[in-house]
Design a protein around this motif. Structure first.
Motif, short mmCIF file in Angstrom:
data_model
loop_
_atom_site.label_atom_id
_atom_site.label_comp_id
_atom_site.label_asym_id
_atom_site.label_seq_id
_atom_site.Cartn_x
_atom_site.Cartn_y
_atom_site.Cartn_z
N SER A 125 10.91 -4.03 -15.81
CA SER A 125 11.39 -3.07 -14.80
C SER A 125 12.89 -2.82 -14.89
N VAL A 126 13.64 -3.83 -15.33
CA VAL A 126 15.09 -3.71 -15.40
C VAL A 126 15.54 -2.91 -16.62
N ARG B 278 8.46 2.38 -3.54
CA ARG B 278 8.10 1.54 -4.68
C ARG B 278 9.36 1.07 -5.41
N THR B 279 10.32 1.97 -5.58
CA THR B 279 11.58 1.61 -6.23
C THR B 279 12.30 0.53 -5.44
N LYS C 249 0.84 -1.21 0.00
CA LYS C 249 0.00 0.00 0.00
C LYS C 249 0.87 1.25 0.00
N LEU C 250 1.91 1.24 0.80
CA LEU C 250 2.84 2.36 0.86
C LEU C 250 3.53 2.54 -0.49
N ALA C 251 3.83 1.44 -1.15
CA ALA C 251 4.52 1.49 -2.45
C ALA C 251 3.66 2.14 -3.53
N GLU C 252 2.34 2.10 -3.36
CA GLU C 252 1.46 2.73 -4.35
C GLU C 252 1.65 4.24 -4.41
N ASN C 253 1.97 4.85 -3.27
CA ASN C 253 2.02 6.31 -3.18
C ASN C 253 3.40 6.89 -2.92
N GLN D 280 13.77 -5.17 -4.79
CA GLN D 280 13.73 -6.41 -4.00
C GLN D 280 13.08 -7.53 -4.81
N PHE D 281 12.02 -7.21 -5.56
CA PHE D 281 11.39 -8.21 -6.43
C PHE D 281 12.40 -8.72 -7.46
N ASN D 282 13.12 -7.80 -8.09
CA ASN D 282 14.10 -8.20 -9.11
C ASN D 282 15.16 -9.12 -8.53
N LEU D 283 15.67 -8.75 -7.36
CA LEU D 283 16.70 -9.57 -6.71
C LEU D 283 16.13 -10.94 -6.33
#
Length: 96
Positions: free
Chosen positions: A93-94, A29-30, A20-24, A35-38
């Protein structure tokens, strides 16, 4: 196995992310995207190691897509469509 441990640790961090925090919050978000990429990178490399340990032909080399498809064919990956979508999201994203 070190790669599997690293993947598990990164996945734990990602699970604790506040989406939720990443949305705004662009900075947050970055960080979540990073972290998702890693986590994804460690996932397919850990899968590659598992496949090698099981003597899977073709596991020595290969792109993430090839390793995921091999893992699916051999029963190590349940839903190849989800993993291939994650690969696509990671690539998007990369390389933007």
């Amino acid at each position: 196995m070190k790669k599997l441990d690293n993947f598990s640790n990164c996945l734990s961090v990602l699970k604790n992310a506040d989406f939720k925090l990443a949305e705004n919050n662009e900075i947050y978000r970055t960080g979540v995207i990073g972290q998702f990429n890693l986590t994804f990178e460690l996932a397919w490399k850990a899968l590659q190691e598992v496949l090698k340990l099981h003597g899977a032909a073709g596991a020595e080399t290969g792109s993430p897509r090839e390793i995921l498809q091999l893992g699916y064919r051999l029963g190590f990956v349940n839903d190849s469509a989800v993993w291939l979508l994650m690969l696509k999201k990671r690539n998007t994203s990369v390389y933007i």
